[in-house]
Write an enzyme that holds these catalytic residues in place. Structure first.
Site, PDB file in Angstrom:
ATOM      1  N   LEU A   7      40.690  44.539  56.342  1.00 42.07           N
ATOM      2  CA  LEU A   7      41.775  45.506  56.535  1.00 42.07           C
ATOM      3  C   LEU A   7      41.383  46.491  57.644  1.00 42.07           C
ATOM      4  CD1 LEU A   7      44.399  47.027  55.817  1.00 42.07           C
ATOM      5  CD2 LEU A   7      43.156  48.087  53.916  1.00 42.07           C
ATOM      6  N   HIS A  48      30.573  55.821  50.539  1.00 38.73           N
ATOM      7  CA  HIS A  48      30.844  55.371  49.178  1.00 38.73           C
ATOM      8  C   HIS A  48      32.138  54.566  49.070  1.00 38.73           C
ATOM      9  CE1 HIS A  48      29.458  55.089  45.154  1.00 38.73           C
ATOM     10  NE2 HIS A  48      30.380  55.827  44.579  1.00 38.73           N
ATOM     11  N   SER A  69      37.869  61.365  41.101  1.00 37.51           N
ATOM     12  CA  SER A  69      38.685  60.210  41.465  1.00 37.51           C
ATOM     13  C   SER A  69      39.837  60.647  42.358  1.00 37.51           C
ATOM     14  CB  SER A  69      39.248  59.569  40.189  1.00 37.51           C
ATOM     15  OG  SER A  69      40.251  58.627  40.510  1.00 37.51           O
ATOM     16  N   ASP A 123      41.612  44.097  65.178  1.00 35.90           N
ATOM     17  CA  ASP A 123      41.450  44.008  63.712  1.00 35.90           C
ATOM     18  C   ASP A 123      40.936  45.309  63.102  1.00 35.90           C
ATOM     19  OD1 ASP A 123      38.749  44.054  64.325  1.00 35.90           O
ATOM     20  OD2 ASP A 123      38.329  42.028  63.627  1.00 35.90           O
ATOM     21  N   THR A 150      46.968  46.209  60.541  1.00 34.37           N
ATOM     22  CA  THR A 150      46.817  44.751  60.508  1.00 34.37           C
ATOM     23  C   THR A 150      45.964  44.337  59.317  1.00 34.37           C
ATOM     24  OG1 THR A 150      44.835  44.858  61.910  1.00 34.37           O
ATOM     25  CG2 THR A 150      46.965  44.549  63.024  1.00 34.37           C
TER      26      THR A 150
END
Length: 691
Positions: free
Chosen positions: A46, A106, A266, A625, A630
């Site tokens: 990704l 991380h 989180s 990329d 993309t």
């Protein structure tokens, strides 16, 4: 901040250099590092992973500080030792274990397999040399680039509050901390971001480092595409903004979004829900009535994990941009660094004049296997487990041997699942020798910590170090925690949080007094910096470098085939003739294993989006990329065949015109009974219009 260029030149107190280098490595077949889920294996790309290096030097003497933030799960001891050996052979004594900080962002979507301690082999298929090499070489290259681009410059610091980007994922543990302590803070997470801005003596912008505590787990453990998650997206937004007209990952401005005390934090801000019923599972066990802990999942703000990643990343980016634009507090003053290696399984902590306690040999508790609301564990454990489960205890006894009574007693009330500190085959399972390190740039002190401190642990550490500086003649220091540095030792909770044994506490491997030990050690480093006695600190026991030949369960790269009547790079499913903004252009090719490309070149670009220019009558690359718009998917078929699908998620504001998608790969070809060679190939979609 300065009136004229002459002011700046006179005030440019430091030499500053920045650099960025690719460290992505193989994007297929390697398990991703973070969720400890053996099913979560790389299957494409990704966004690329980068190492971002920042060097600050004193023009008058040889004092230097190097801070490197790397888009990986954490820095391993193996990576650190190999980087230091390369730096030593290139630069002699200039860059050393005391003045080089290596910090992982991380992300949980980077390749694993770069560890020398056995525990990490279980979910990473061993030690994967191509991953280790790409990380080590990327880090060294980013430092080389920064070293070559040193110029006189100035540093500014700023801090501010980031909203709507975090929740505490173990709020029941946090509530165990004393009420008197909690009442001093408005939130159960640290919302403060600290930004360090770098400009050269002419005021040209060089880069920034942002420190902010949040887990880069907006991409969940169902993801198979390598990427740098929310903080990586923030880096890419900032760099695109400053490196106008360049492809992502190119251009001289470097923006690092580094980790901090993110242990219990989180980004999945809507909180925990049962995946099967949709009801909340915000309970002390993070468990669902049907399906247990494995069903309890935290949701991000977006409609899917891709959108959540962008929303959180954008929030972080926007705050960093505001703080960067308004930064006016200048850093001045000397550079210094302090470092020790410490045997963390045997530290005596003086709690007060009469009372001492000790750390323990490393061990993981039952709740380690439960995972968190950001990603379930491998087994059916619930969080907050203070009773051993007889079935798993037996498995553990056979597999791993019963913990000694001493280790059991030391870790109380943790029920031990993996007695890693007493396991030495084929190499030790966990580190004993750990780095503690502080670097100071004027009034900024960076605490490089070897793991994930929880919110309250981080607050206690910063406060202790600040008061140590205060009492030795260095008042008003800006103390920042840089997380996931130098060697990975899991989590560090407070003594009180440790008592309830949720995931973070079960993963506090050196026992209940781990935090107190670190506070004592970092106080010692701060005192040495304040009194200018860093040269008198004992070095401590040197960490081992195991002679690990590549032990890996990765499938070997064998000869590949195209389907009958087809060649590598042929289109199997083509694009439509036209698309609009917001749609997805997609093409599928006869593909080959992306690992062949990674092993063939240091940096390999798998795809381009190209636009036809009528002016030059030629195709121009508009994206590679490295772009977040993309996606590159690889799927393995049978009999040596595989497919590659390339997607372009067409953003708003895309210029209308003719476009095409191209694919660049390598395949393995058998040339004789024993020999295979790697052959490059490419493919292209037909042209399509964006209207």
């Amino acid at each position: 901040p300065a009136g004229s260029t002459t002011d700046v030149a006179e005030a440019a107190r430091y030499l500053v250099g920045v650099g960025r280098a690719d460290c992505t490595g193989p994007v297929a077949q390697v398990p991703l590092m973070g969720y400890a889920n053996p099913e979560q294996v790389g299957g494409g790309l990704l966004s690329r992973l980068y190492s971002r290096a920042f060097i600050v030097a004193d023009p008058e003497d040889s004092k230097r500080v190097v801070f490197v933030s790397i888009d990986i799960g954490m820095v391993s001891q193996r990576v650190r030792l190999e980087v230091l050996m390369q730096l030593q052979s290139k630069y002699g004594g200039l860059y050393r274990q005391d003045n080089v900080i290596l910090s992982g962002t991380h992300t949980h979507s980077g390749p694993g397999g770069y560890f020398q301690y056995t525990l990490f082999w279980i979910t990473s298929k061993g030690l994967v040399k191509p991953v280790l090499n790409s990380i080590v070489n990327g880090i060294v290259k980013s430092i080389d680039i920064a070293h070559e681009n040193m110029k006189r410059g100035r540093l500014f610091i700023n801090r501010g509050t980031v909203e709507n980007s975090q929740i505490n994922r173990s709020p029941f543990s946090y509530l165990e901390n004393p009420a008197s302590e909690r009442s001093r803070y408005s939130s159960n997470t640290d919302k403060e971001m600290v930004v360090l801005k770098m400009v050269d003596e002419d005021g040209h912008e060089l880069g920034l480092i942002s420190w902010f505590a949040v887990h880069p787990v907006s991409m969940n453990n169902s993801n198979h595409l390598v990427n740098s998650d929310n903080v990586g997206y923030a880096s890419s937004l900032f760099e695109q903004e400053k490196n106008k007209g360049m492809l992502p990952g190119e251009g001289s401005f470097v923006a690092a979004f580094a980790s901090s005390n993110l242990g219990d934090v989180s980004p999945n801000t809507r909180g925990p829900f049962c995946a099967n019923t949709g009801e909340s599972c915000d309970n002390p066990q993070s468990s669902c009535p049907v399906g247990g802990a494995a069903m309890c999942r935290a949701k991000g703000p977006g409609k899917d994990m891709f959108e959540s990643t962008r929303i959180i990343g954008q929030n972080i980016y926007l705050k960093a941009k505001e703080l960067y634009d308004n930064a006016s507090q200048e850093l001045t003053g000397p550079l210094s660094s302090a470092h020790q290696w410490v045997n963390m399984s045997d530290v005596t902590v003086e709690l007060n004049a009469t009372h001492t306690v000790k750390t323990c040999k490393p061990a993981l508790g039952h709740s380690f296997a439960a995972g968190t609301i950001d990603g379930g564990g491998a087994f059916n454990f619930t969080q907050g487990s203070v009773e051993g489960d007889p079935f798993w205890d037996q498995i553990r006894d056979q597999l791993l041997g019963e913990p000694s009574n001493e280790t059991k007693a030391c870790h109380q009330p943790k029920p031990i699942l993996f007695n890693t500190g007493e396991m030495t085959w084929p190499h030790p399972w966990h580190p004993d020798i750990v780095d503690v390190q502080v670097a100071a740039i004027g009034s900024l002190a960076i605490l490089a910590v070897p793991g994930e401190f929880t919110t309250m642990s981080g607050r206690r550490l910063r406060e202790a170090v600040k008061s140590e500086f205060d009492s030795h003649g260095s008042p008003g220091m800006n103390v920042v925690i840089a997380g996931l540095c130098n060697v990975y030792t899991h989590y560090i909770t407070t003594y009180e949080e440790y008592q309830v044994q949720r995931y973070e506490a079960a993963s506090t491997i050196y026992g209940p007094h781990t935090l107190s030990a670190y506070i004592q050690l970092y106080r010692g480093l701060a005192k040495a910096i304040a009194l200018n006695t860093t040269q008198d600190l004992p070095r401590g026991p040197e960490p081992p470098l195991f002679n690990v030949t590549s032990v890996t369960l990765l499938p070997s790269l064998s000869a590949e085939k195209a389907p009958a009547g087809k060649a590598f790079g042929d289109v199997l499913e083509g694009v439509r003739a036209e698309y609009r903004e917001g749609e997805v252009a997609e093409v599928t090719f006869v593909g080959a294993n992306p690992r062949s490309s990674a092993e063939n070149a240091t940096v390999h670009n798998f795809l381009t989006v190209e636009r036809y220019s009528n002016i030059s009558s030629s195709w121009r690359v508009v994206l590679s990329d490295a772009s977040w718009d993309t996606r590159f998917y690889w799927s393995k078929g049978s009999r040596g065949q595989s497919n590659v699908t390339i997607e372009w998620h067409i953003p708003a504001g895309t210029e209308p015109g003719a476009y095409r998608l191209r694919y660049f790969g390598h395949y393995k070809k058998k040339v004789s009974f024993l020999n295979t060679i790697t052959v490059p190939f490419e493919g292209s979609s037909s042209a399509f219009q964006i209207t």
